[in-house]
Scaffold this motif. Structure first.
Motif, PDB file in Angstrom:
ATOM      1  N   SER A  62     -33.394  -5.494 -11.956  1.00 43.27           N
ATOM      2  CA  SER A  62     -33.977  -4.328 -12.593  1.00 43.27           C
ATOM      3  C   SER A  62     -32.955  -3.259 -12.965  1.00 43.27           C
ATOM      4  N   VAL A  63     -31.775  -3.294 -12.351  1.00 40.32           N
ATOM      5  CA  VAL A  63     -30.761  -2.280 -12.624  1.00 40.32           C
ATOM      6  C   VAL A  63     -29.491  -2.860 -13.222  1.00 40.32           C
ATOM      7  N   LYS A  64     -29.438  -4.158 -13.355  1.00 43.50           N
ATOM      8  CA  LYS A  64     -28.255  -4.821 -13.894  1.00 43.50           C
ATOM      9  C   LYS A  64     -27.907  -4.263 -15.269  1.00 43.50           C
ATOM     10  N   GLY A  65     -26.654  -3.884 -15.439  1.00 43.67           N
ATOM     11  CA  GLY A  65     -26.201  -3.329 -16.695  1.00 43.67           C
ATOM     12  C   GLY A  65     -26.373  -1.832 -16.819  1.00 43.67           C
ATOM     13  N   ARG A  66     -27.124  -1.230 -15.918  1.00 45.99           N
ATOM     14  CA  ARG A  66     -27.342   0.214 -15.951  1.00 45.99           C
ATOM     15  C   ARG A  66     -26.693   0.936 -14.776  1.00 45.99           C
ATOM     16  N   PHE A  67     -26.674   0.287 -13.629  1.00 47.46           N
ATOM     17  CA  PHE A  67     -26.127   0.893 -12.419  1.00 47.46           C
ATOM     18  C   PHE A  67     -24.803   0.236 -12.063  1.00 47.46           C
ATOM     19  N   THR A  68     -23.926   1.013 -11.460  1.00 46.26           N
ATOM     20  CA  THR A  68     -22.652   0.509 -10.985  1.00 46.26           C
ATOM     21  C   THR A  68     -22.386   1.033  -9.588  1.00 46.26           C
ATOM     22  N   ILE A  69     -22.152   0.128  -8.665  1.00 43.74           N
ATOM     23  CA  ILE A  69     -21.783   0.519  -7.314  1.00 43.74           C
ATOM     24  C   ILE A  69     -20.269   0.428  -7.178  1.00 43.74           C
ATOM     25  N   SER A  70     -19.701   1.363  -6.457  1.00 47.55           N
ATOM     26  CA  SER A  70     -18.271   1.354  -6.215  1.00 47.55           C
ATOM     27  C   SER A  70     -17.996   1.953  -4.847  1.00 47.55           C
ATOM     28  N   ARG A  71     -16.809   1.726  -4.356  1.00 53.26           N
ATOM     29  CA  ARG A  71     -16.432   2.292  -3.069  1.00 53.26           C
ATOM     30  C   ARG A  71     -14.996   2.771  -3.112  1.00 53.26           C
ATOM     31  N   ASP A  72     -14.720   3.765  -2.306  1.00 48.25           N
ATOM     32  CA  ASP A  72     -13.387   4.304  -2.151  1.00 48.25           C
ATOM     33  C   ASP A  72     -13.094   4.293  -0.662  1.00 48.25           C
ATOM     34  N   ASN A  73     -12.389   3.277  -0.225  1.00 47.97           N
ATOM     35  CA  ASN A  73     -12.140   3.126   1.203  1.00 47.97           C
ATOM     36  C   ASN A  73     -11.261   4.240   1.766  1.00 47.97           C
ATOM     37  N   ALA A  74     -10.391   4.795   0.934  1.00 50.76           N
ATOM     38  CA  ALA A  74      -9.536   5.883   1.385  1.00 50.76           C
ATOM     39  C   ALA A  74     -10.332   7.135   1.704  1.00 50.76           C
ATOM     40  N   LYS A  75     -11.490   7.274   1.065  1.00 52.27           N
ATOM     41  CA  LYS A  75     -12.332   8.447   1.268  1.00 52.27           C
ATOM     42  C   LYS A  75     -13.595   8.148   2.070  1.00 52.27           C
ATOM     43  N   ASN A  76     -13.763   6.907   2.470  1.00 50.38           N
ATOM     44  CA  ASN A  76     -14.978   6.490   3.173  1.00 50.38           C
ATOM     45  C   ASN A  76     -16.225   6.849   2.374  1.00 50.38           C
ATOM     46  N   MET A  77     -16.192   6.515   1.089  1.00 51.81           N
ATOM     47  CA  MET A  77     -17.277   6.869   0.187  1.00 51.81           C
ATOM     48  C   MET A  77     -17.761   5.646  -0.576  1.00 51.81           C
ATOM     49  N   VAL A  78     -19.039   5.615  -0.824  1.00 57.42           N
ATOM     50  CA  VAL A  78     -19.625   4.643  -1.726  1.00 57.42           C
ATOM     51  C   VAL A  78     -20.461   5.406  -2.739  1.00 57.42           C
ATOM     52  N   TYR A  79     -20.475   4.912  -3.969  1.00 56.61           N
ATOM     53  CA  TYR A  79     -21.144   5.601  -5.058  1.00 56.61           C
ATOM     54  C   TYR A  79     -22.107   4.664  -5.764  1.00 56.61           C
ATOM     55  N   LEU A  80     -23.083   5.263  -6.383  1.00 59.95           N
ATOM     56  CA  LEU A  80     -23.970   4.535  -7.269  1.00 59.95           C
ATOM     57  C   LEU A  80     -24.106   5.334  -8.552  1.00 59.95           C
ATOM     58  N   GLN A  81     -23.453   4.857  -9.596  1.00 58.58           N
ATOM     59  CA  GLN A  81     -23.575   5.472 -10.900  1.00 58.58           C
ATOM     60  C   GLN A  81     -24.803   4.891 -11.584  1.00 58.58           C
ATOM     61  N   MET A  82     -25.726   5.742 -11.937  1.00 60.82           N
ATOM     62  CA  MET A  82     -26.984   5.318 -12.527  1.00 60.82           C
ATOM     63  C   MET A  82     -27.077   5.872 -13.941  1.00 60.82           C
ATOM     64  N   ASN A  83     -27.101   4.986 -14.905  1.00 56.76           N
ATOM     65  CA  ASN A  83     -27.209   5.358 -16.304  1.00 56.76           C
ATOM     66  C   ASN A  83     -28.507   4.825 -16.892  1.00 56.76           C
ATOM     67  N   SER A  84     -28.873   5.377 -18.030  1.00 57.68           N
ATOM     68  CA  SER A  84     -30.081   4.943 -18.734  1.00 57.68           C
ATOM     69  C   SER A  84     -31.283   4.887 -17.803  1.00 57.68           C
ATOM     70  N   LEU A  85     -31.466   5.944 -17.065  1.00 58.44           N
ATOM     71  CA  LEU A  85     -32.511   5.969 -16.049  1.00 58.44           C
ATOM     72  C   LEU A  85     -33.903   5.885 -16.660  1.00 58.44           C
ATOM     73  N   LYS A  86     -34.759   5.206 -15.952  1.00 53.82           N
ATOM     74  CA  LYS A  86     -36.137   4.988 -16.364  1.00 53.82           C
ATOM     75  C   LYS A  86     -37.084   5.573 -15.329  1.00 53.82           C
ATOM     76  N   PRO A  87     -38.300   5.919 -15.724  1.00 50.02           N
ATOM     77  CA  PRO A  87     -39.258   6.429 -14.741  1.00 50.02           C
ATOM     78  C   PRO A  87     -39.445   5.507 -13.544  1.00 50.02           C
ATOM     79  N   GLU A  88     -39.375   4.211 -13.763  1.00 50.93           N
ATOM     80  CA  GLU A  88     -39.542   3.270 -12.673  1.00 50.93           C
ATOM     81  C   GLU A  88     -38.382   3.266 -11.689  1.00 50.93           C
ATOM     82  N   ASP A  89     -37.307   3.975 -12.015  1.00 48.78           N
ATOM     83  CA  ASP A  89     -36.214   4.149 -11.065  1.00 48.78           C
ATOM     84  C   ASP A  89     -36.514   5.239 -10.039  1.00 48.78           C
TER      85      ASP A  89
END
Length: 117
Positions: A62-89
């Protein structure tokens, strides 16, 4: 004390973007697979995206191609970039840490994402 703290949620219009952040503390971050789950009102909690300790990624269809997960181990952070958001998100989004080759599982408190005009 092990803790995951999410941020970045909010209200956006359909087609908009948000970036969720999850800050991990109290654990050896690089040794954990990280993931984002979401739970809409009246629905079960489901996997949105995951990133393993080697950087491999997987996404719900349902999110393939719209969301991107990434991590920064140096900062102990994980991110979720969410683009083209839909109401069902619209859902509460949760950060989760799973220890590689272990049974430890840690959940964040969740952050609300609302996609509405």
């Amino acid at each position: 004390q092990v803790q995951l703290v999410e941020s970045g949620g909010g209200l956006v219009q359909p087609g908009g973007s948000l970036r969720l952040s999850c800050a991990a503390s109290g654990l050896i971050f690089s040794g954990y697979a990280m993931s984002w789950y979401r739970q809409g009102s009246g629905k079960e909690r489901v996997l949105v995206a995951g990133i393993d300790t080697f950087g491999g990624r997987n996404y719900a269809d349902s999110v393939k191609g719209r969301f991107t997960i990434s991590r920064d181990n140096a900062k102990n952070m994980v991110y979720l970039q969410m683009n083209s958001l839909k109401p069902e998100d619209t859902a509460v989004y949760y950060c989760r840490a799973d220890r590689f080759r272990g049974t430890d599982r840690i959940w964040g408190q969740g952050t609300q994402v609302t996609v509405s005009s």
